[in-house]
Design a protein around this motif. Structure first.
Motif, PDB file in Angstrom:
ATOM      1  N   SER A  65       0.788  -1.234   0.000  1.00 35.89           N
ATOM      2  CA  SER A  65       0.000   0.000   0.000  1.00 35.89           C
ATOM      3  C   SER A  65       0.818   1.281   0.000  1.00 35.89           C
ATOM      4  O   SER A  65       0.247   2.369  -0.135  1.00 35.89           O
ATOM      5  CB  SER A  65      -0.968   0.009   1.194  1.00 35.89           C
ATOM      6  OG  SER A  65      -2.023  -0.882   0.974  1.00 35.89           O
ATOM      7  N   VAL A  66       2.125   1.186   0.140  1.00 40.11           N
ATOM      8  CA  VAL A  66       2.955   2.372  -0.081  1.00 40.11           C
ATOM      9  C   VAL A  66       2.816   2.823  -1.534  1.00 40.11           C
ATOM     10  O   VAL A  66       3.077   3.981  -1.877  1.00 40.11           O
ATOM     11  CB  VAL A  66       4.422   2.091   0.306  1.00 40.11           C
ATOM     12  CG1 VAL A  66       5.328   3.261  -0.031  1.00 40.11           C
ATOM     13  CG2 VAL A  66       4.498   1.810   1.816  1.00 40.11           C
ATOM     14  N   SER A  67       2.342   1.931  -2.389  1.00 37.28           N
ATOM     15  CA  SER A  67       2.046   2.275  -3.789  1.00 37.28           C
ATOM     16  C   SER A  67       1.000   3.375  -3.892  1.00 37.28           C
ATOM     17  O   SER A  67       0.930   4.080  -4.911  1.00 37.28           O
ATOM     18  CB  SER A  67       1.532   1.043  -4.540  1.00 37.28           C
ATOM     19  OG  SER A  67       2.370  -0.070  -4.391  1.00 37.28           O
ATOM     20  N   LYS A  68       0.161   3.529  -2.866  1.00 38.85           N
ATOM     21  CA  LYS A  68      -0.938   4.499  -2.947  1.00 38.85           C
ATOM     22  C   LYS A  68      -0.431   5.922  -3.148  1.00 38.85           C
ATOM     23  O   LYS A  68      -1.019   6.702  -3.904  1.00 38.85           O
ATOM     24  CB  LYS A  68      -1.804   4.413  -1.690  1.00 38.85           C
ATOM     25  CG  LYS A  68      -2.682   3.168  -1.631  1.00 38.85           C
ATOM     26  CD  LYS A  68      -3.534   3.136  -0.372  1.00 38.85           C
ATOM     27  CE  LYS A  68      -4.572   2.018  -0.420  1.00 38.85           C
ATOM     28  NZ  LYS A  68      -4.000   0.673  -0.425  1.00 38.85           N
ATOM     29  N   ASN A  69       0.667   6.284  -2.456  1.00 38.03           N
ATOM     30  CA  ASN A  69       1.121   7.661  -2.652  1.00 38.03           C
ATOM     31  C   ASN A  69       1.791   7.849  -4.010  1.00 38.03           C
ATOM     32  O   ASN A  69       1.894   8.974  -4.503  1.00 38.03           O
ATOM     33  CB  ASN A  69       2.003   8.162  -1.498  1.00 38.03           C
ATOM     34  CG  ASN A  69       3.145   7.253  -1.153  1.00 38.03           C
ATOM     35  OD1 ASN A  69       4.055   7.058  -1.951  1.00 38.03           O
ATOM     36  ND2 ASN A  69       3.120   6.693   0.061  1.00 38.03           N
ATOM     37  N   MET A  70       2.188   6.767  -4.672  1.00 37.86           N
ATOM     38  CA  MET A  70       2.682   6.856  -6.042  1.00 37.86           C
ATOM     39  C   MET A  70       1.531   7.080  -7.021  1.00 37.86           C
ATOM     40  O   MET A  70       1.652   7.847  -7.978  1.00 37.86           O
ATOM     41  CB  MET A  70       3.481   5.602  -6.401  1.00 37.86           C
ATOM     42  CG  MET A  70       4.721   5.417  -5.554  1.00 37.86           C
ATOM     43  SD  MET A  70       5.706   3.988  -6.048  1.00 37.86           S
ATOM     44  CE  MET A  70       7.042   4.079  -4.842  1.00 37.86           C
ATOM     45  N   THR A  71       0.409   6.400  -6.765  1.00 35.28           N
ATOM     46  CA  THR A  71      -0.779   6.633  -7.587  1.00 35.28           C
ATOM     47  C   THR A  71      -1.249   8.072  -7.446  1.00 35.28           C
ATOM     48  O   THR A  71      -1.595   8.730  -8.447  1.00 35.28           O
ATOM     49  CB  THR A  71      -1.896   5.651  -7.185  1.00 35.28           C
ATOM     50  OG1 THR A  71      -1.470   4.314  -7.484  1.00 35.28           O
ATOM     51  CG2 THR A  71      -3.188   5.947  -7.918  1.00 35.28           C
ATOM     52  N   ALA A  72      -1.245   8.593  -6.227  1.00 37.73           N
ATOM     53  CA  ALA A  72      -1.626   9.989  -6.010  1.00 37.73           C
ATOM     54  C   ALA A  72      -0.674  10.933  -6.734  1.00 37.73           C
ATOM     55  O   ALA A  72      -1.107  11.938  -7.327  1.00 37.73           O
ATOM     56  CB  ALA A  72      -1.651  10.300  -4.515  1.00 37.73           C
ATOM     57  N   ALA A  73       0.622  10.623  -6.714  1.00 40.95           N
ATOM     58  CA  ALA A  73       1.607  11.468  -7.396  1.00 40.95           C
ATOM     59  C   ALA A  73       1.374  11.470  -8.906  1.00 40.95           C
ATOM     60  O   ALA A  73       1.510  12.510  -9.568  1.00 40.95           O
ATOM     61  CB  ALA A  73       3.015  10.971  -7.074  1.00 40.95           C
ATOM     62  N   ALA A  74       1.025  10.310  -9.457  1.00 40.44           N
ATOM     63  CA  ALA A  74       0.742  10.234 -10.896  1.00 40.44           C
ATOM     64  C   ALA A  74      -0.455  11.106 -11.255  1.00 40.44           C
ATOM     65  O   ALA A  74      -0.451  11.818 -12.269  1.00 40.44           O
ATOM     66  CB  ALA A  74       0.489   8.782 -11.294  1.00 40.44           C
ATOM     67  N   LEU A  75      -1.488  11.082 -10.404  1.00 42.84           N
ATOM     68  CA  LEU A  75      -2.645  11.936 -10.643  1.00 42.84           C
ATOM     69  C   LEU A  75      -2.271  13.417 -10.544  1.00 42.84           C
ATOM     70  O   LEU A  75      -2.801  14.249 -11.287  1.00 42.84           O
ATOM     71  CB  LEU A  75      -3.740  11.606  -9.631  1.00 42.84           C
ATOM     72  CG  LEU A  75      -4.461  10.273  -9.847  1.00 42.84           C
ATOM     73  CD1 LEU A  75      -5.247   9.884  -8.606  1.00 42.84           C
ATOM     74  CD2 LEU A  75      -5.379  10.328 -11.054  1.00 42.84           C
TER      75      LEU A  75
END
Length: 519
Positions: free
Chosen positions: A87-97
């Motif tokens: 779930s540390v991936s979540k802040n990468m998804t937010a960064a992509a957005l």
């Protein structure tokens, strides 16, 4: 000419000395005997392999592996070993957005249906109101009922899983409270594909991993080659730590699918700190959007009125520690654990990855933060370890009570053949009860290997023992109609075990789904 050269030499030497001593001072601020403490703590937690990365004041000050990639293999973990970060991936998804916001392709408060017109939730009003911001800060109210099982245990596409959201009841009223939900991050990832044309996977690689030089980072286990420098997942099952199989969670990728090394993740943390959004002088994300990602967006209530504030940003849990702001997020998938901590005011970042479930990452982070804050009165490993032992004991006691409540010497209402057949749920699809030898077997979603042997528990209740031992065991029950024939089965999904080391049950967070037998 000689004078100009000498001056340039002096300047270069001065810069080198300054950087050298900055790095040296940062390293001297680490806890004393840090390597030995981490290694001893790793053994306390029975973690086969782990790695730690630390950045400070714009520099990498620590990147080191401990233990083995696979238990008994002798292959040592190093700073380039790839772990699943969940779930540390979540802040990468937010960064992509955030990149798409910078480009004017989306806005944080855009309605989801603006970009994915077919998306629906069960409540028509919520369908029309839900925004990208709602999805990112866990205020939709859906919870984990779809997340930890249906989403992760099926070969369905991301869009197919999102389609099934229209059948799910909200656990809490829309926008009323913080309710953690993985599938909303899958939804956020699909916004990228619909707004930009590139998949979440391709977008992360091209717009984040490449410019940040995260050379071994990937978004799927299918992208990891057999000979890559990778760690393997483990779990403690019935008191023994053992390797377990990986599961492909591609349809949950934006919520937890990234794989990376601490050398990669140190670069990720450097972009978050200092001139936030920049890396090696290049702007990856604007300062404005990084501020939006990092600021509190959703309150997380605390039990103590005087406790540090708790809130959630975009893929970051936000709190305070000794008067300093802390941004953090953890992650856990099958056999992997990750903890990332940022202390922006100190330009400090800590990442800990491991290949067994544990809380050591949190202990390492607080030990390091204390060192940089000039504190040394707490052994955080001991504090977390003692807390884990107490929770393990409570879970073991609760599990034993469940076993003691089993009614012995009972039989199913009908012959086992009467339970065979196909059962369906509108939201959860098809399951099939088959027979293998003398045993009943439950097969989910036509997915290879996703089977559980049904052990008779009592009356018409069975314990489903998964073929994949990492999934442990859960309970299900058959129901008879007025005609005495099998009408339905209820399956109880364990969404948050009290202690996974003890087992999937007892759990304080479950979802029971009814599947109707087909004629």
């Amino acid at each position: 000419m000689t004078t100009i050269f000498f001056k340039r030499y002096q300047i270069a030497l001065s810069v080198f000395v300054s950087l050298f001593f900055t790095s040296l001072v940062a390293q001297e601020s680490l806890p004393k005997n840090f390597d030995a403490w981490v290694e001893s703590s790793r053994q306390d937690w029975k973690i086969p392999g782990m790695a730690v990365g630390i950045v400070k004041d714009g520099e990498v000050v620590y990147a080191k592996g401990f233990g083995e990639k696979r238990l008994g293999s002798g292959e040592k973990v190093d700073a380039n070993t790839i772990f699943s970060i969940a779930s540390v991936s979540k802040n990468m998804t937010a960064a992509a957005l955030a990149i798409l916001v910078d480009e004017g392709k989306i806005g944080w408060d855009d309605k989801i249906t603006k970009h994915i017109p077919w998306f629906q939730l069960k409540d028509p009003w919520v369908t029309q109101e839900i925004t990208i911001r709602d999805a990112l800060i866990h205020r939709v109210g859906l919870g984990r009922k779809l997340g930890n099982r249906l989403q992760y245990m099926t070969n369905s596409s991301r869009d197919s899983v999102l389609y099934h959201m229209r059948y799910m009841e909200l656990e809490k009223p829309f926008r009323s409270s913080f309710v953690y939900n993985n599938v909303m991050y899958s939804l956020a990832g699909q916004i990228i594909e619909y707004a930009d044309g590139r998949t979440w996977d391709d977008f992360l690689k091209e717009r984040l991993f490449v410019p940040l030089e995260m050379n071994s980072a990937s978004t799927s286990i299918t992208q990891i080659k057999a000979n890559d420098n990778q760690a393997y997942p483990h779990q403690e099952i019935e008191g023994k730590v053992m390797p377990i199989s990986r599961r492909n969670w591609d349809n949950a990728g934006p919520a937890g699918g990234v794989n990376a090394s601490v050398n990669d993740l140190n670069k990720w943390m450097l972009m978050q700190l200092g001139a936030s959004g920049e890396f090696k002088g290049k702007t990856i994300i604007s300062e404005k959007q990084m501020n939006e990602i990092h600021k509190p967006q959703m309150v997380r209530p605390q039990s103590d009125a005087m406790a540090a504030q708790g809130s959630y940003g975009f893929g970051w849990t936000i709190t305070d520690y000794h008067g300093k702001r802390v941004l953090t997020h953890g992650g856990a998938t099958d056999g992997f654990n990750t903890a990332m901590y940022l202390m922006p005011e100190l330009e400090l970042g800590i990442i800990v990855v491991g290949n067994n479930f544990n809380s050591l990452g949190n202990a390492v982070a607080y030990q390091v933060m204390d060192a940089y804050l000039g504190k040394s009165d707490v052994d955080w490993n001991d504090r977390y370890l003692q807390g884990y032992k107490r929770s393990f004991a409570r879970a073991a006691e609760a599990r034993e009570k469940i076993h003691q409540a089993q009614v012995m010497k009972t039989n199913p209402s009908l012959d086992l053949d009467a339970y065979l057949g196909t059962y369906r749920s509108v939201g959860y699809g098809k399951v099939e009860v088959k027979k293998q030898g003398k045993d009943l077997v439950l097969h989910f979603w036509d997915t290879d290997g996703l089977e559980a042997k049904l052990e008779h528990w009592h009356y018409d209740t069975f314990r489903a023992v998964w073929k994949n031992p990492a999934q442990r065991e859960e309970f299900m029950q058959f129901h008879l109609g007025k005609d005495g024939k099998v009408e339905a089965l209820d399956f109880e999904f364990s969404l948050r075990p009290l202690s996974l080391q003890v087992g999937a049950y007892p759990s304080n967070y479950t979802h029971t789904e009814r599947f109707i037998k087909q004629k």
